[in-house]
Design a protein around this motif. Structure first.
Motif: not given
Length: 190
Positions: A15-18, A20-26, A44-46
């Protein structure tokens, strides 16, 4: 990000890896909104929080200063991507992501387009008036009349475009855009 109660460490890692990938993409794509990568990461964090966060909580989670968090949150609030919320018993400001991404898109582009429209229409109108006065001052100068006519035609075309853009912005602000392009996919596309 914190470990999620009731799931295994292995599940949590996935879950955290997925996330993190989305947050980095955003973060990488926030330049579309004229937002820094770190502010995009904050967004992304929020996004993945189940409750509003304080600046201190954000700073700790992102390992950034409260000042940096404050600047990033202010940017996101100004863009209507994050909302300041009230929570009973809390003395600190709390923030959460605006959940309606369609509205976030409409608000952001309405703000940006409206500002550009106003600046450009003002410049076009002022220049158009100057060209008209020039024409009136030198009505017998055929070369001047030809150049001014070409420029006035270009200005009129630009004004026509900005009037269309004004109507488009109105449709975003009123929500009418969603009648033309519905938020929901037709049943055969979902």
């Amino acid at each position: 990000m914190n470990h999620i109660e009731g799931i295994s460490v292995e599940q949590d890692l996935v879950i955290q890896k997925a996330r993190k990938r989305i947050i980095e993409s955003i973060g990488n794509n926030m330049d579309l909104y004229s937002v820094s990568e770190s502010t995009g990461h904050l967004y992304g964090l929020l996004l993945f929080q189940d409750k509003p966060m304080t600046l201190d909580e954000m700073g700790k989670a992102m390992e950034m200063s409260k000042t940096s968090m404050s600047t990033g949150v202010r940017t996101l609030v100004d863009l209507k991507m994050v909302n300041k919320v009230w929570e009973k018993g809390s003395r600190k400001d709390l923030y959460e992501v605006e959940s309606d991404w369609f509205q976030t898109f409409a608000d952001f582009f309405s703000l940006k387009w409206r500002k550009a429209l106003e600046v450009n229409l003002l410049a076009l109108t002022k220049s158009k008036n100057e060209f008209r006065k020039l024409n009136e001052q030198f009505p017998d100068s055929l070369p001047l009349q030809a150049v001014v006519k070409q420029d006035l035609d270009k200005i009129d075309a630009a004004i026509h475009y900005y009037k269309w853009l004004d109507r488009l912005i109105d449709s975003f602000e009123s929500g009418d855009i969603f009648k033309l392009v519905p938020k929901d996919l037709p049943s055969d596309e979902s």
